[in-house]
Design an enzyme around this catalytic site. Structure first.
Site, short mmCIF file in Angstrom:
data_model
loop_
_atom_site.label_atom_id
_atom_site.label_comp_id
_atom_site.label_asym_id
_atom_site.label_seq_id
_atom_site.Cartn_x
_atom_site.Cartn_y
_atom_site.Cartn_z
N CYS A 83 -12.12 -29.91 9.17
CA CYS A 83 -11.23 -28.81 8.77
C CYS A 83 -9.85 -29.40 8.47
O CYS A 83 -9.27 -30.09 9.31
CB CYS A 83 -11.13 -27.75 9.86
SG CYS A 83 -9.93 -26.46 9.44
N CYS A 86 -6.45 -28.13 13.27
CA CYS A 86 -7.57 -29.06 13.51
C CYS A 86 -7.17 -30.51 13.30
O CYS A 86 -7.77 -31.41 13.88
CB CYS A 86 -8.76 -28.69 12.61
SG CYS A 86 -9.50 -27.12 13.08
N HIS A 100 -5.34 -21.71 11.46
CA HIS A 100 -6.73 -22.12 11.20
C HIS A 100 -7.49 -21.04 10.44
O HIS A 100 -8.16 -21.33 9.45
CB HIS A 100 -7.45 -22.45 12.52
CG HIS A 100 -8.92 -22.66 12.34
ND1 HIS A 100 -9.46 -23.86 11.93
CD2 HIS A 100 -9.96 -21.78 12.42
CE1 HIS A 100 -10.77 -23.73 11.79
NE2 HIS A 100 -11.11 -22.48 12.08
N CYS A 124 -6.99 -27.97 8.18
CA CYS A 124 -5.83 -27.19 8.59
C CYS A 124 -4.97 -27.96 9.59
O CYS A 124 -5.43 -28.90 10.24
CB CYS A 124 -6.26 -25.84 9.18
SG CYS A 124 -6.60 -25.84 10.94
N ASP A 127 0.87 -1.18 0.00
CA ASP A 127 0.00 0.00 0.00
C ASP A 127 0.90 1.22 0.00
O ASP A 127 2.11 1.12 0.21
CB ASP A 127 -0.99 -0.03 1.16
CG ASP A 127 -0.31 0.03 2.51
OD1 ASP A 127 0.92 0.22 2.55
OD2 ASP A 127 -1.00 -0.11 3.51
N SER A 128 0.31 2.38 -0.25
CA SER A 128 1.12 3.58 -0.46
C SER A 128 1.61 4.19 0.85
O SER A 128 2.48 5.04 0.85
CB SER A 128 0.28 4.62 -1.18
OG SER A 128 -0.75 5.06 -0.31
N GLY A 183 -0.50 5.85 2.62
CA GLY A 183 -1.48 6.92 2.86
C GLY A 183 -2.44 6.59 3.99
O GLY A 183 -2.66 7.40 4.88
N TYR A 184 -2.98 5.39 3.97
CA TYR A 184 -3.98 5.02 4.97
C TYR A 184 -3.43 5.15 6.39
O TYR A 184 -4.07 5.70 7.28
CB TYR A 184 -4.47 3.58 4.72
CG TYR A 184 -5.52 3.14 5.68
CD1 TYR A 184 -6.84 3.56 5.54
CD2 TYR A 184 -5.21 2.33 6.78
CE1 TYR A 184 -7.82 3.19 6.44
CE2 TYR A 184 -6.18 1.94 7.69
CZ TYR A 184 -7.47 2.36 7.51
OH TYR A 184 -8.43 1.99 8.42
N GLY A 211 -11.70 3.52 1.18
CA GLY A 211 -12.60 4.36 1.96
C GLY A 211 -13.96 3.75 2.25
O GLY A 211 -14.92 4.47 2.51
N ASP A 225 -7.74 -7.58 0.74
CA ASP A 225 -6.73 -7.73 1.79
C ASP A 225 -7.39 -7.30 3.08
O ASP A 225 -8.30 -6.45 3.07
CB ASP A 225 -5.52 -6.82 1.55
CG ASP A 225 -5.76 -5.42 2.08
OD1 ASP A 225 -6.44 -4.65 1.40
OD2 ASP A 225 -5.32 -5.12 3.21
ZN LIG Z 1 -8.83 -25.78 11.31
#
Ligand SMILES: [Zn+2]
Length: 384
Positions: A301, A306, A332, A303, A92-93, A95-96, A213, A263
């Site tokens: 799940c 899990c 997860h 992952c 990102d620039s 700016g935020y 914004g 993002d």
């Molecule tokens: Zn999981």
């Protein structure tokens, strides 16, 4: 080298599946970029991110510019090499963060003058500097400097910020030499300003567009109405990036409105606070109901967390404030987000996205609005 190919458009919504081609490889879209503000997605290694199905990461120019400094990263061979991530990177620039995190001193058409939130040192950020910082980092996709108007700031302020965002976009484009530079649409919650901003930026012929914004405290119906105006007025053949919005229901609604890239720090930040995503909504692992849950947090799940640990163990790690808790929860949550994006992409390619969206929204219970806003306030306070 930058290209966007659309592979399929949903016949009933504006969702599309495609591919963004960057010098560090292709990014299948729609996709979600985990946030690595300080050159790291907190608690995970690049290998772990890859394994979760991450295609692109976001780095923050503001944070890296203040620490360790762009010169250091440039000398270390650029951000990819410095952080050990060889896939595509967006930055990102800055700016935020200048407008939300730093102590802002003065904003004019010239740029923004601010004090670092770390040590109070004085800095400036102009459109030209925002571009050169991101080029020194080696971003595959860089963002133009914009001025995000504060929500509820009144029409005059939003008009001024939208005008300045356009002016800065022109100057960023003129200064830009390497990588792909995206313009950012602003316009607050005013339909005519959103439309004007989208059309004006479209005329500058950026290779891609971000929508900024939004989700700053306005009701969700307004967020979606503004997003619709933006996507309707941006060139259809260029990628669209919805900045900083990332609850699961936001991702589904954003994709339905033609967003290709997202993002958000939400899944990783929420994870470190014990908030874990499941197919029916977000739960707080510290609650007593998980104390003796012998099975995984979510059955089926895939992952790492899990597959290896019970919900009861996660509950214990969080209660005991163990560091492993943060890693396991982050794994997860990002696994959940990456699978959601991959599932949406598959649904679009197989012409069944509308049904996917309907079933997801029927099953998934969003975090209540009051809880969401209260948490946001807490985070904002912590940062100051
Ligand atoms: Zn999981």
């Amino acid at each position: 080298l930058f290209e966007f190919r659309i592979e399929k458009v949903c016949p009933t919504t504006r969702a599309r599946a495609g591919k963004i081609i960057t010098p560090h490889g292709p990014v299948p879209t729609p996709t979600f970029a985990p946030v690595g503000s300080q050159g790291t997605v907190k608690t995970l290694t690049p290998d772990e991110l890859r394994e979760l199905g991450t295609h692109i990461l976001l780095g923050n120019a503001y944070h890296l510019m203040l620490r360790p400094g762009v010169e250091v990263i440039r000398k270390m061979g650029g951000l990819h090499r410095f952080m050990g991530w060889d896939g595509p990177l967006i930055t990102d620039s800055g700016g935020y963060q200048v407008f939300s995190l730093a102590r802002l001193r003065k904003v004019s058409d010239e740029g923004a003058f601010f004090r670092s939130h770390i040590d109070g040192s004085e800095h400036s950020l102009s459109p030209e500097k925002a571009v050169s910082v991101q080029e020194a980092l080696g971003a595959d996709i860089a963002m133009a400097l914009d001025e995000p108007p504060a929500f509820g700031g009144g029409r005059e302020k939003v008009e001024e910020a939208t005008r300045r965002t356009y002016l800065w976009a022109e100057r960023c484009l003129a200064a830009h030499r390497e990588g792909a530079l995206f313009g950012i649409v602003q316009g607050g919650t005013f339909p005519d300003l959103r439309r004007e901003s989208a059309l004006a930026l479209a005329s500058l012929d950026f290779p891609g567009y971000a929508i900024g914004g939004l989700s700053l405290g306005e009701p969700k119906e307004i967020t979606w109405a503004m997003l619709d105006i933006c996507t309707e007025n941006l060139p259809p053949h260029k990628p669209r990036y919805l900045m900083g919005m990332g609850s699961p229901e936001d991702l589904v609604e954003g994709v339905a409105r033609g967003v290709d890239l997202f993002d958000s720090a939400l899944p990783t930040r929420v994870a470190r606070n014990g908030g874990l995503y499941t197919s029916i909504g977000r739960v707080n692992i510290e609650k007593a109901e998980f104390r003796e849950m012998g099975g995984p947090l979510e059955d089926g799940c895939p992952c790492y967390t899990c597959r290896h640990f019970s919900a009861a163990y996660l509950h214990h790690l969080f209660r005991a404030q163990e560091l492993l808790a943060l890693r396991l929860a982050t794994l997860h949550n990002l696994s959940f987000f990456m699978r959601l994006m991959a599932d949406m992409r598959r649904a679009i390619l197989e012409d069944r996205f509308a049904l996917f969206r309907q079933e997801f929204l029927a099953r998934y219970r969003p975090t209540p609005e009051e809880a969401r806003l209260a948490q946001k306030q807490r985070w904002l306070k912590e940062r100051l």
